[in-house]
Design a protein around this motif. Structure first.
Motif, PDB file in Angstrom:
ATOM      1  N   LEU A   1       1.590   3.834  -5.583  1.00 38.35           N
ATOM      2  CA  LEU A   1       1.864   2.908  -4.486  1.00 38.35           C
ATOM      3  C   LEU A   1       0.904   3.110  -3.326  1.00 38.35           C
ATOM      4  O   LEU A   1       0.452   2.140  -2.705  1.00 38.35           O
ATOM      5  CB  LEU A   1       3.306   3.089  -4.011  1.00 38.35           C
ATOM      6  CG  LEU A   1       4.408   2.683  -4.993  1.00 38.35           C
ATOM      7  CD1 LEU A   1       5.776   3.006  -4.415  1.00 38.35           C
ATOM      8  CD2 LEU A   1       4.317   1.207  -5.337  1.00 38.35           C
ATOM      9  N   SER A   2       0.581   4.365  -3.008  1.00 41.06           N
ATOM     10  CA  SER A   2      -0.236   4.636  -1.824  1.00 41.06           C
ATOM     11  C   SER A   2      -1.724   4.463  -2.087  1.00 41.06           C
ATOM     12  O   SER A   2      -2.480   4.111  -1.173  1.00 41.06           O
ATOM     13  CB  SER A   2       0.027   6.064  -1.322  1.00 41.06           C
ATOM     14  OG  SER A   2      -0.328   7.023  -2.312  1.00 41.06           O
TER      15      SER A   2
ATOM     16  N   SER B   1      -0.053  -5.944   3.259  1.00 38.89           N
ATOM     17  CA  SER B   1      -0.813  -6.998   2.588  1.00 38.89           C
ATOM     18  C   SER B   1      -1.633  -7.804   3.592  1.00 38.89           C
ATOM     19  O   SER B   1      -2.789  -8.167   3.328  1.00 38.89           O
ATOM     20  CB  SER B   1       0.136  -7.918   1.813  1.00 38.89           C
ATOM     21  OG  SER B   1       0.867  -7.195   0.842  1.00 38.89           O
TER      22      SER B   1
ATOM     23  N   ALA C   1       4.524   4.468   3.736  1.00 38.92           N
ATOM     24  CA  ALA C   1       5.446   3.546   3.062  1.00 38.92           C
ATOM     25  C   ALA C   1       5.778   4.027   1.662  1.00 38.92           C
ATOM     26  O   ALA C   1       6.934   3.947   1.215  1.00 38.92           O
ATOM     27  CB  ALA C   1       4.842   2.147   3.012  1.00 38.92           C
TER      28      ALA C   1
ATOM     29  N   ARG D   1       7.441  -3.652   5.137  1.00 43.14           N
ATOM     30  CA  ARG D   1       6.296  -2.748   5.265  1.00 43.14           C
ATOM     31  C   ARG D   1       5.145  -3.202   4.370  1.00 43.14           C
ATOM     32  O   ARG D   1       3.978  -3.238   4.789  1.00 43.14           O
ATOM     33  CB  ARG D   1       6.685  -1.321   4.894  1.00 43.14           C
ATOM     34  CG  ARG D   1       7.698  -0.675   5.816  1.00 43.14           C
ATOM     35  CD  ARG D   1       8.009   0.740   5.344  1.00 43.14           C
ATOM     36  NE  ARG D   1       9.048   1.362   6.149  1.00 43.14           N
ATOM     37  CZ  ARG D   1       8.814   2.018   7.284  1.00 43.14           C
ATOM     38  NH1 ARG D   1       7.586   2.145   7.731  1.00 43.14           N
ATOM     39  NH2 ARG D   1       9.814   2.549   7.963  1.00 43.14           N
ATOM     40  N   TRP D   2       5.479  -3.558   3.134  1.00 44.39           N
ATOM     41  CA  TRP D   2       4.446  -3.946   2.184  1.00 44.39           C
ATOM     42  C   TRP D   2       3.862  -5.310   2.522  1.00 44.39           C
ATOM     43  O   TRP D   2       2.667  -5.551   2.277  1.00 44.39           O
ATOM     44  CB  TRP D   2       5.018  -3.917   0.767  1.00 44.39           C
ATOM     45  CG  TRP D   2       5.437  -2.530   0.367  1.00 44.39           C
ATOM     46  CD1 TRP D   2       6.704  -2.031   0.336  1.00 44.39           C
ATOM     47  CD2 TRP D   2       4.577  -1.458  -0.014  1.00 44.39           C
ATOM     48  NE1 TRP D   2       6.698  -0.712  -0.049  1.00 44.39           N
ATOM     49  CE2 TRP D   2       5.404  -0.338  -0.268  1.00 44.39           C
ATOM     50  CE3 TRP D   2       3.204  -1.335  -0.165  1.00 44.39           C
ATOM     51  CZ2 TRP D   2       4.877   0.891  -0.670  1.00 44.39           C
ATOM     52  CZ3 TRP D   2       2.682  -0.109  -0.564  1.00 44.39           C
ATOM     53  CH2 TRP D   2       3.509   0.980  -0.812  1.00 44.39           C
TER      54      TRP D   2
ATOM     55  N   THR E   1       9.552   5.086   0.445  1.00 44.99           N
ATOM     56  CA  THR E   1      10.153   4.365  -0.679  1.00 44.99           C
ATOM     57  C   THR E   1      10.563   5.321  -1.791  1.00 44.99           C
ATOM     58  O   THR E   1      11.681   5.247  -2.313  1.00 44.99           O
ATOM     59  CB  THR E   1       9.166   3.318  -1.211  1.00 44.99           C
ATOM     60  OG1 THR E   1       8.852   2.391  -0.167  1.00 44.99           O
ATOM     61  CG2 THR E   1       9.766   2.563  -2.390  1.00 44.99           C
TER      62      THR E   1
ATOM     63  N   LEU F   1      10.543  -1.515  -4.359  1.00 45.38           N
ATOM     64  CA  LEU F   1       9.851  -1.955  -3.148  1.00 45.38           C
ATOM     65  C   LEU F   1      10.698  -2.854  -2.262  1.00 45.38           C
ATOM     66  O   LEU F   1      10.406  -3.003  -1.076  1.00 45.38           O
ATOM     67  CB  LEU F   1       8.569  -2.700  -3.536  1.00 45.38           C
ATOM     68  CG  LEU F   1       7.517  -1.914  -4.328  1.00 45.38           C
ATOM     69  CD1 LEU F   1       6.341  -2.816  -4.634  1.00 45.38           C
ATOM     70  CD2 LEU F   1       7.055  -0.693  -3.554  1.00 45.38           C
TER      71      LEU F   1
ATOM     72  N   THR G   1      -2.767  -0.940  -2.770  1.00 49.23           N
ATOM     73  CA  THR G   1      -3.561  -1.530  -1.680  1.00 49.23           C
ATOM     74  C   THR G   1      -5.019  -1.704  -2.087  1.00 49.23           C
ATOM     75  O   THR G   1      -5.656  -2.711  -1.736  1.00 49.23           O
ATOM     76  CB  THR G   1      -3.482  -0.655  -0.426  1.00 49.23           C
ATOM     77  OG1 THR G   1      -3.852   0.697  -0.751  1.00 49.23           O
ATOM     78  CG2 THR G   1      -2.073  -0.650   0.132  1.00 49.23           C
TER      79      THR G   1
ATOM     80  N   ALA H   1       0.009   2.973   4.040  1.00 47.67           N
ATOM     81  CA  ALA H   1       0.376   2.930   2.623  1.00 47.67           C
ATOM     82  C   ALA H   1       0.974   4.250   2.171  1.00 47.67           C
ATOM     83  O   ALA H   1       1.954   4.276   1.413  1.00 47.67           O
ATOM     84  CB  ALA H   1      -0.851   2.586   1.778  1.00 47.67           C
TER      85      ALA H   1
END
Length: 368
Positions: free
Chosen positions: A138-139, A30, A91, A25-26, A95, A19, A143, A88
């Motif tokens: 991750l997606s 957030s 990103a 991006r993350w 990644t 990450l 989140t 998400a």
């Protein structure tokens, strides 16, 4: 235990390294998740105000104004949820695509012995399938997990400010509901791992038999291969049914916990309103918050399989990247242009089983 902790730590370090290049991006995601959670918590507070002001005999104009505020908050929360889901996904794929390229270069640089003992189907699954599991994690999970944690913490804080008993009751209820889910987690995770192994055997067998199709037909092994395919398919089906049954049991546990929460919220609200401890709007707020908690609890069950797949995938990715070629070209010289003479002496070769194919071979190839 120490070994397991080391594996878990290395897994989280690998995820953090993954990450880090897209950290901005993350971080932005957030912030959006935090805003969305705050809006979700604020909506029932407006409804609480509507109920209390209506009970006090306020004007229709005041109720209309509060209703418009609630609609605005709800619309903004839904818009942010859509934006978070889209960003998400983008990103996560950006990644993990970098990781796919890294793994592909790494696999292409490994020795012949590695490729002799690993089928193309297995490598495709590890380079693409495992990375897709990480991308889904991750997606979809990161989140949602962050949003659920902020949502629960915010609701407990709001209820604690209104009445400490409400906050304490909400915290105990959430803890008990999570405990019920986690107690059934181990069986569901085990069944999910078994299904992944059964699917790996099925797909690996299909790839190998398609590659060896000519030889199988020449040796009259078509019927044998067909029955092996039936056996592998049956194993995958049985594993899928067991996994589905385990997750269905967990889902019923969640529904039971949610139903129990509704009953407790109604009873507690009625008792406290009857004792003039809280207002009618606060009782309605408590019930609304219990309804909102149902969504994170259900998502824990739905995404548990994704977490398990990503968990195993990160281990396999780290293991593959840890393999190093035995033959490394560290040459730094630059040969001159034109035809060159190639000479080698005392050359040996084997397939990694200590049975030499070539031994002490000298060869000289003239220029051109």
């Amino acid at each position: 235990m120490a070994t397991q902790a080391g594996v878990t730590g290395s897994r989280w370090r690998a995820l953090g390294a993954l990450l880090r290049p897209d950290a901005w991006r993350w971080v932005g995601l957030s912030a959006l998740v935090a805003i969305g959670s705050a809006l979700t918590i604020a909506g029932p507070l407006v409804v609480r105000r509507v109920v209390d002001t209506a009970a006090d005999g306020t004007t229709a104009g005041e109720i209309t104004r509060l209703a418009l505020v609630f609609l605005g908050i709800a619309a903004c929360a839904q818009f942010i949820a859509v934006v978070v889901a889209w960003l998400a996904t983008v990103a996560a794929w950006r990644t993990t695509n970098d990781l796919r390229l890294t793994m592909t270069r790494h696999v292409l640089g490994l020795d012949h012995e590695f490729h002799r003992t690993h089928t193309p189907g297995e490598l495709i699954q590890r380079v693409d399938g495992d990375i897709t599991s990480v991308s889904d994690f991750l997606s979809q999970v990161v989140t949602k997990a962050a949003g659920a944690a902020l949502l629960v913490a915010g609701m407990v804080a709001v209820l604690s400010v209104l009445d400490w008993r409400l906050g304490l009751g909400m915290a105990v209820y959430v803890a008990m509901a999570l405990l019920v889910i986690l107690r059934g987690r181990h069986r569901a995770v085990s069944e999910s791992s078994d299904e992944m192994g059964a699917l790996g055997r099925l797909y690996g067998g299909i790839e190998e038999r398609l590659t060896a199709g000519e030889d199988l037909r020449a040796n009259g092994a078509a019927d044998h291969v067909a029955w092996r395919f039936v056996e592998d398919s049956e194993g995958a089906l049985v594993s899928a049914v067991r996994r589905e049954r385990a997750f269905l049991v967990m889902w019923w546990f969640v529904q039971g916990a949610v139903a129990a929460g509704w009953v407790l919220a109604l009873v507690l609200g009625a008792v406290l309103v009857g004792a003039n401890t809280i207002t009618l709007g606060t009782a309605f707020l408590l019930f609304q918050y219990v309804l909102l908690i149902a969504r994170p609890l259900e998502e824990v069950v739905h995404e548990l399989e994704t977490v398990q797949k990503a968990n195993g995938a990160m281990v396999r990715v780290a293991d593959l990247l840890a393999i190093r070629p035995m033959i490394v070209d560290n040459g730094t010289c630059h040969p001159p242009a034109g035809p060159l003479t190639v000479a080698a002496s005392a050359v040996g070769f084997d397939y990694g089983d200590d049975r030499p194919v070539l031994r002490d071979v000298d060869i000289s190839i003239g220029a051109g």
